[in-house]
Design an enzyme around this catalytic site. Sequence first.
Site, PDB file in Angstrom:
ATOM      1  N   HIS A  11      -1.691  78.661  20.232  1.00 58.02           N
ATOM      2  CA  HIS A  11      -2.593  78.574  19.074  1.00 58.02           C
ATOM      3  C   HIS A  11      -1.953  79.174  17.823  1.00 58.02           C
ATOM      4  O   HIS A  11      -2.147  78.689  16.715  1.00 58.02           O
ATOM      5  CB  HIS A  11      -3.911  79.295  19.362  1.00 58.02           C
ATOM      6  CG  HIS A  11      -4.638  78.752  20.542  1.00 58.02           C
ATOM      7  ND1 HIS A  11      -5.341  77.578  20.507  1.00 58.02           N
ATOM      8  CD2 HIS A  11      -4.750  79.219  21.811  1.00 58.02           C
ATOM      9  CE1 HIS A  11      -5.864  77.334  21.690  1.00 58.02           C
ATOM     10  NE2 HIS A  11      -5.521  78.322  22.505  1.00 58.02           N
ATOM     11  N   LYS A  12      -1.184  80.256  17.993  1.00 56.24           N
ATOM     12  CA  LYS A  12      -0.526  80.873  16.841  1.00 56.24           C
ATOM     13  C   LYS A  12       0.493  79.901  16.247  1.00 56.24           C
ATOM     14  O   LYS A  12       0.638  79.795  15.035  1.00 56.24           O
ATOM     15  CB  LYS A  12       0.189  82.168  17.254  1.00 56.24           C
ATOM     16  CG  LYS A  12      -0.739  83.321  17.616  1.00 56.24           C
ATOM     17  CD  LYS A  12       0.077  84.578  17.917  1.00 56.24           C
ATOM     18  CE  LYS A  12      -0.783  85.775  18.252  1.00 56.24           C
ATOM     19  NZ  LYS A  12       0.025  86.983  18.542  1.00 56.24           N
ATOM     20  N   ASP A  73       1.386  90.189  15.508  1.00 60.52           N
ATOM     21  CA  ASP A  73       0.567  90.958  16.439  1.00 60.52           C
ATOM     22  C   ASP A  73      -0.798  91.064  15.786  1.00 60.52           C
ATOM     23  O   ASP A  73      -0.924  91.420  14.615  1.00 60.52           O
ATOM     24  CB  ASP A  73       1.142  92.344  16.736  1.00 60.52           C
ATOM     25  CG  ASP A  73       0.591  92.876  18.049  1.00 60.52           C
ATOM     26  OD1 ASP A  73       0.753  92.196  19.089  1.00 60.52           O
ATOM     27  OD2 ASP A  73      -0.040  93.953  18.058  1.00 60.52           O
ATOM     28  N   SER A  74      -1.804  90.706  16.544  1.00 60.28           N
ATOM     29  CA  SER A  74      -3.130  90.621  15.955  1.00 60.28           C
ATOM     30  C   SER A  74      -4.172  91.094  16.951  1.00 60.28           C
ATOM     31  O   SER A  74      -3.869  91.313  18.122  1.00 60.28           O
ATOM     32  CB  SER A  74      -3.400  89.177  15.524  1.00 60.28           C
ATOM     33  OG  SER A  74      -2.979  88.269  16.515  1.00 60.28           O
ATOM     34  N   GLY A 157      -9.403  82.607  21.399  1.00 63.61           N
ATOM     35  CA  GLY A 157      -9.708  84.034  21.567  1.00 63.61           C
ATOM     36  C   GLY A 157     -11.153  84.391  21.255  1.00 63.61           C
ATOM     37  O   GLY A 157     -12.095  83.824  21.823  1.00 63.61           O
ATOM     38  N   ASP A 159     -12.797  83.906  18.511  1.00 66.19           N
ATOM     39  CA  ASP A 159     -13.388  83.111  17.418  1.00 66.19           C
ATOM     40  C   ASP A 159     -14.860  82.729  17.627  1.00 66.19           C
ATOM     41  O   ASP A 159     -15.628  82.760  16.659  1.00 66.19           O
ATOM     42  CB  ASP A 159     -12.564  81.831  17.174  1.00 66.19           C
ATOM     43  CG  ASP A 159     -11.315  82.104  16.340  1.00 66.19           C
ATOM     44  OD1 ASP A 159     -11.347  83.021  15.509  1.00 66.19           O
ATOM     45  OD2 ASP A 159     -10.311  81.394  16.521  1.00 66.19           O
ATOM     46  N   LYS A 179     -10.491  77.862   8.397  1.00 66.83           N
ATOM     47  CA  LYS A 179     -10.214  79.184   8.989  1.00 66.83           C
ATOM     48  C   LYS A 179      -8.997  79.811   8.302  1.00 66.83           C
ATOM     49  O   LYS A 179      -9.016  80.979   7.925  1.00 66.83           O
ATOM     50  CB  LYS A 179      -9.982  79.053  10.507  1.00 66.83           C
ATOM     51  CG  LYS A 179      -9.645  80.389  11.166  1.00 66.83           C
ATOM     52  CD  LYS A 179      -9.334  80.288  12.664  1.00 66.83           C
ATOM     53  CE  LYS A 179      -8.773  81.604  13.171  1.00 66.83           C
ATOM     54  NZ  LYS A 179      -8.318  81.553  14.575  1.00 66.83           N
ATOM     55  N   ARG A 185      -4.678  85.791   9.751  1.00 71.73           N
ATOM     56  CA  ARG A 185      -3.363  85.145   9.888  1.00 71.73           C
ATOM     57  C   ARG A 185      -3.023  84.350   8.638  1.00 71.73           C
ATOM     58  O   ARG A 185      -1.872  84.305   8.208  1.00 71.73           O
ATOM     59  CB  ARG A 185      -3.349  84.243  11.146  1.00 71.73           C
ATOM     60  CG  ARG A 185      -1.974  83.680  11.494  1.00 71.73           C
ATOM     61  CD  ARG A 185      -1.914  83.137  12.915  1.00 71.73           C
ATOM     62  NE  ARG A 185      -2.179  84.196  13.879  1.00 71.73           N
ATOM     63  CZ  ARG A 185      -3.352  84.370  14.492  1.00 71.73           C
ATOM     64  NH1 ARG A 185      -4.350  83.552  14.291  1.00 71.73           N
ATOM     65  NH2 ARG A 185      -3.517  85.386  15.316  1.00 71.73           N
TER      66      ARG A 185
HETATM   67  P1  ITT Z   1       1.930  86.866  21.779  1.00 72.60           P
HETATM   68  O1  ITT Z   1       1.963  88.366  21.951  1.00 72.60           O
HETATM   69  O2  ITT Z   1       2.838  86.149  22.729  1.00 72.60           O
HETATM   70  O3  ITT Z   1       2.111  86.437  20.361  1.00 72.60           O
HETATM   71  P2  ITT Z   1      -0.907  87.131  22.381  1.00 72.60           P
HETATM   72  O4  ITT Z   1      -2.026  86.129  22.424  1.00 72.60           O
HETATM   73  O5  ITT Z   1      -0.792  88.084  23.555  1.00 72.60           O
HETATM   74  O6  ITT Z   1       0.450  86.316  22.170  1.00 72.60           O
HETATM   75  P3  ITT Z   1      -1.354  89.436  20.684  1.00 72.60           P
HETATM   76  O7  ITT Z   1      -0.681  90.379  21.596  1.00 72.60           O
HETATM   77  O8  ITT Z   1      -1.112  89.537  19.214  1.00 72.60           O
HETATM   78  O9  ITT Z   1      -1.022  87.925  21.024  1.00 72.60           O
HETATM   79  O10 ITT Z   1      -2.929  89.521  20.964  1.00 72.60           O
HETATM   80  C1  ITT Z   1      -3.846  88.969  20.089  1.00 72.60           C
HETATM   81  C2  ITT Z   1      -5.257  89.091  20.675  1.00 72.60           C
HETATM   82  O11 ITT Z   1      -6.215  88.942  19.617  1.00 72.60           O
HETATM   83  C3  ITT Z   1      -5.560  87.997  21.671  1.00 72.60           C
HETATM   84  O12 ITT Z   1      -6.537  88.430  22.587  1.00 72.60           O
HETATM   85  C4  ITT Z   1      -6.134  86.882  20.792  1.00 72.60           C
HETATM   86  O13 ITT Z   1      -6.989  86.024  21.501  1.00 72.60           O
HETATM   87  C5  ITT Z   1      -6.875  87.688  19.729  1.00 72.60           C
HETATM   88  N1  ITT Z   1      -6.786  86.994  18.434  1.00 72.60           N
HETATM   89  C6  ITT Z   1      -5.741  87.083  17.544  1.00 72.60           C
HETATM   90  N2  ITT Z   1      -5.927  86.251  16.514  1.00 72.60           N
HETATM   91  C7  ITT Z   1      -7.095  85.628  16.743  1.00 72.60           C
HETATM   92  C8  ITT Z   1      -7.794  84.632  16.058  1.00 72.60           C
HETATM   93  O14 ITT Z   1      -7.327  84.079  14.945  1.00 72.60           O
HETATM   94  N3  ITT Z   1      -8.958  84.217  16.563  1.00 72.60           N
HETATM   95  C9  ITT Z   1      -9.434  84.738  17.703  1.00 72.60           C
HETATM   96  N4  ITT Z   1      -8.827  85.664  18.437  1.00 72.60           N
HETATM   97  C10 ITT Z   1      -7.654  86.115  17.970  1.00 72.60           C
END
Ligand code: ITT
Length: 213
Positions: A11-12, A73-74, A157, A159, A179, A185
């Site tokens: 998704h990212k 990282d989010s 996630g 959302d 969005k 992001r």
């Molecule tokens: P990478 O580390 O491989 O990039 P990840 O999904 O594990 O993938 P993170 O460690 O940054 O990424 O964790 C981000 C968390 O926050 C994860 O549970 C996502 O579902 C949630 N998240 C981040 N951005 C979001 C968004 O735009 N909408 C909904 N949930 C989001």
Amino acid sequence: MKLYLATSNRHKIDELRQMLADAGLDASVETPDVLGGMPEVVEDAGTFSGNALKKARALATRIEGDALALADDSGICIDAFDGAPGVYSARYAGEEATDEANLAKLIREMEPIPDGSRGGRFVCHLAVVSAQGEERVFEGVIEGEILRERRGAGGFGYDPVFLPLGRKRTTAEMSAAEKAEISHRGKATRAFLAWLQSGRADAVNGTVAPIKP
Ligand code: ITT
């Protein structure tokens, strides 16, 4: 120019590709697969920027020329939980937790939180590392409230329960473009693009987050 996004989250990649296309930037977003896969990274820095830098640096060892390694990282930070789950958002329901399990846990844990105290925010720190070792971190935040029930099938996630401040639709009910216009992001990515398009000038008016490796 080639941008390599250090992530295993599809998704990212989709969101970044969409934003760059909308900005008309002449750059392609590549996945770590074309560099032999995403190197193993332990996300233990304790901060969004620290974890983002760890991921971007790991991939930057495999790039060359004017390519850039990017990593986001989010997470979601809940006021009633003093900012948790924050950097642990991906592991909220356990080490290998799915988005579905994390979301179900958040809905459950927030059941006792009264209306009016259900504020929170999505935070994104986007780290950029060049093949030559130049490093920057760009930050984006979106404020909102956490709904009791899911709404919408878009996004990913958390959302479906995230209602941005002053909006009527959750980020899962919005189109990707809608969005991106307001999201954590989207803001971090636009700060990165402004830096890139300004010839990598240092000051982009407070949009560069402090680097805390
Ligand atoms: P990478 O580390 O491989 O990039 P990840 O999904 O594990 O993938 P993170 O460690 O940054 O990424 O964790 C981000 C968390 O926050 C994860 O549970 C996502 O579902 C949630 N998240 C981040 N951005 C979001 C968004 O735009 N909408 C909904 N949930 C989001």
